[in-house]
Design a protein around this motif. Structure first.
Motif, PDB file in Angstrom:
ATOM      1  N   GLY A 128      -2.187  -5.889   5.754  1.00  0.00           N
ATOM      2  CA  GLY A 128      -2.967  -4.660   5.856  1.00  0.00           C
ATOM      3  C   GLY A 128      -3.352  -4.163   4.485  1.00  0.00           C
ATOM      4  N   CYS A 129      -3.899  -5.070   3.663  1.00  0.00           N
ATOM      5  CA  CYS A 129      -4.114  -4.794   2.237  1.00  0.00           C
ATOM      6  C   CYS A 129      -5.257  -3.829   1.956  1.00  0.00           C
ATOM      7  CB  CYS A 129      -4.350  -6.093   1.484  1.00  0.00           C
ATOM      8  SG  CYS A 129      -5.870  -6.961   1.950  1.00  0.00           S
ATOM      9  N   GLY A 130      -6.110  -3.549   2.961  1.00  0.00           N
ATOM     10  CA  GLY A 130      -7.230  -2.651   2.704  1.00  0.00           C
ATOM     11  C   GLY A 130      -8.150  -3.195   1.633  1.00  0.00           C
ATOM     12  N   PHE A 131      -8.455  -2.364   0.636  1.00  0.00           N
ATOM     13  CA  PHE A 131      -9.327  -2.765  -0.462  1.00  0.00           C
ATOM     14  C   PHE A 131      -8.592  -3.573  -1.530  1.00  0.00           C
ATOM     15  CE2 PHE A 131     -11.177   1.227   1.174  1.00  0.00           C
ATOM     16  CZ  PHE A 131     -12.409   0.742   1.576  1.00  0.00           C
ATOM     17  N   GLY A 175      -3.413 -11.160   0.256  1.00  0.00           N
ATOM     18  CA  GLY A 175      -3.623  -9.984   1.080  1.00  0.00           C
ATOM     19  C   GLY A 175      -4.455 -10.294   2.306  1.00  0.00           C
ATOM     20  N   ILE A 176      -4.100  -9.687   3.433  1.00  0.00           N
ATOM     21  CA  ILE A 176      -4.907  -9.824   4.648  1.00  0.00           C
ATOM     22  C   ILE A 176      -5.238  -8.436   5.188  1.00  0.00           C
ATOM     23  CG2 ILE A 176      -3.982 -12.082   5.283  1.00  0.00           C
ATOM     24  CD1 ILE A 176      -2.268 -10.651   7.419  1.00  0.00           C
ATOM     25  N   ASP A 177      -6.445  -8.305   5.741  1.00  0.00           N
ATOM     26  CA  ASP A 177      -6.875  -7.061   6.361  1.00  0.00           C
ATOM     27  C   ASP A 177      -7.899  -7.393   7.431  1.00  0.00           C
ATOM     28  OD1 ASP A 177      -6.648  -3.912   5.695  1.00  0.00           O
ATOM     29  OD2 ASP A 177      -8.663  -4.347   6.433  1.00  0.00           O
ATOM     30  N   LEU A 178      -7.999  -6.533   8.443  1.00  0.00           N
ATOM     31  CA  LEU A 178      -8.878  -6.852   9.565  1.00  0.00           C
ATOM     32  C   LEU A 178     -10.352  -6.565   9.290  1.00  0.00           C
ATOM     33  CD1 LEU A 178      -9.762  -4.014  11.207  1.00  0.00           C
ATOM     34  CD2 LEU A 178      -7.363  -4.075  11.814  1.00  0.00           C
ATOM     35  N   LYS A 179     -10.675  -5.823   8.224  1.00  0.00           N
ATOM     36  CA  LYS A 179     -12.059  -5.434   7.977  1.00  0.00           C
ATOM     37  C   LYS A 179     -12.685  -6.308   6.882  1.00  0.00           C
ATOM     38  CE  LYS A 179     -11.739  -0.822   9.814  1.00  0.00           C
ATOM     39  NZ  LYS A 179     -12.108   0.594   9.681  1.00  0.00           N
ATOM     40  N   PRO A 180     -13.701  -7.105   7.231  1.00  0.00           N
ATOM     41  CA  PRO A 180     -14.320  -8.014   6.263  1.00  0.00           C
ATOM     42  C   PRO A 180     -14.884  -7.309   5.040  1.00  0.00           C
ATOM     43  CG  PRO A 180     -15.020  -8.555   8.495  1.00  0.00           C
ATOM     44  CD  PRO A 180     -14.280  -7.271   8.583  1.00  0.00           C
ATOM     45  N   TYR A 230       5.100  -7.186   1.992  1.00  0.00           N
ATOM     46  CA  TYR A 230       5.100  -5.734   2.128  1.00  0.00           C
ATOM     47  C   TYR A 230       3.931  -5.266   2.977  1.00  0.00           C
ATOM     48  CZ  TYR A 230       1.618  -5.654  -1.688  1.00  0.00           C
ATOM     49  OH  TYR A 230       0.512  -5.864  -2.471  1.00  0.00           O
ATOM     50  N   THR A 231       4.141  -4.127   3.624  1.00  0.00           N
ATOM     51  CA  THR A 231       3.095  -3.478   4.399  1.00  0.00           C
ATOM     52  C   THR A 231       3.242  -1.972   4.200  1.00  0.00           C
ATOM     53  OG1 THR A 231       2.126  -3.185   6.611  1.00  0.00           O
ATOM     54  CG2 THR A 231       4.501  -3.574   6.514  1.00  0.00           C
ATOM     55  N   LEU A 232       2.148  -1.338   3.798  1.00  0.00           N
ATOM     56  CA  LEU A 232       2.183   0.067   3.411  1.00  0.00           C
ATOM     57  C   LEU A 232       1.337   0.905   4.368  1.00  0.00           C
ATOM     58  CD1 LEU A 232       1.658  -0.466  -0.449  1.00  0.00           C
ATOM     59  CD2 LEU A 232       3.799  -0.497   0.849  1.00  0.00           C
TER      60      LEU A 232
END
Length: 199
Positions: A35-38, A56-61, A99-101
């Protein structure tokens, strides 16, 4: 908009928060940001520890694209980013730390249990899972945070875990857990869980 968000995010967390979380991360090895975001925190830790490989992985391209551009502009070769939903995470190799914040309260409860189990299996023996999230106490801090979460995303109401509930989940999955509140000038009930994988 993104720059304003990033500045606000770092203003809220500040250097002390980054150091408080970062002290539990290794200086060598693979680290996963779920859930790294930006990519703000992944980029920070990658700069701080050149011997670490941060993914980092995040769901928003669109967020992932901005994170990749930032890494390129900073000349960082030890950080990578990919699009992916936390709920769909499946292990791919072992990590020294994960980690996940501030993400757990955005997931459905059954998804949280499945995710934490997958993350445990993705850790090396003795590895560390760091979870920073929102506690349910004190109530006035929870309601303050709840109002802000709804303001940001009204379609996705948050589901906060009490410290006792998360502790029961993590220990039941084979972690040794230490937890402590993270004091902030703003009324956020931050809680940091330091989860060590037992062999």
């Amino acid at each position: 908009m993104v720059q304003a968000y990033s500045l606000a995010r770092f203003f809220i967390l500040r250097q002390r928060f980054l150091l408080e979380i970062g002290q539990y991360l290794p200086e060598q090895g693979r680290v996963l940001d779920v859930g790294c975001g930006f990519g703000l925190f992944a980029l920070y830790f990658a700069q701080l520890h050149p011997g670490v490989q941060v993914h980092g992985i995040d769901l928003k391209p669109e967020r992932i694209e901005l994170a990749r551009r930032a890494a390129e502009r900073l000349g960082l070769t030890n950080v990578t980013f990919d699009v992916g939903k936390a709920q769909d995470f499946r292990r791919g190799g072992k990590y020294a730390a994960i980690y996940t914040l501030d993400m757990i309260h955005h997931l459905a409860r059954p998804d949280v249990a499945g995710l934490i189990e997958e993350l445990r299996e993705s850790l090396e023996d003795g590895g560390t899972l760091l979870v920073k999230d929102v506690d349910t106490q004190p109530a006035y801090k929870r309601w303050y945070t709840h109002a802000l979460d709804l303001l940001v995303d009204p379609a996705c109401p948050p589901d906060y875990w009490s410290a006792e509930q998360f502790l029961e989940l993590a220990t039941g999955l084979g972690f040794d857990v230490k937890q402590h509140a993270m004091v902030d000038v703003l009324p956020y009930p931050h809680m940091l869980y330091v989860c060590r994988k037992l062999g």
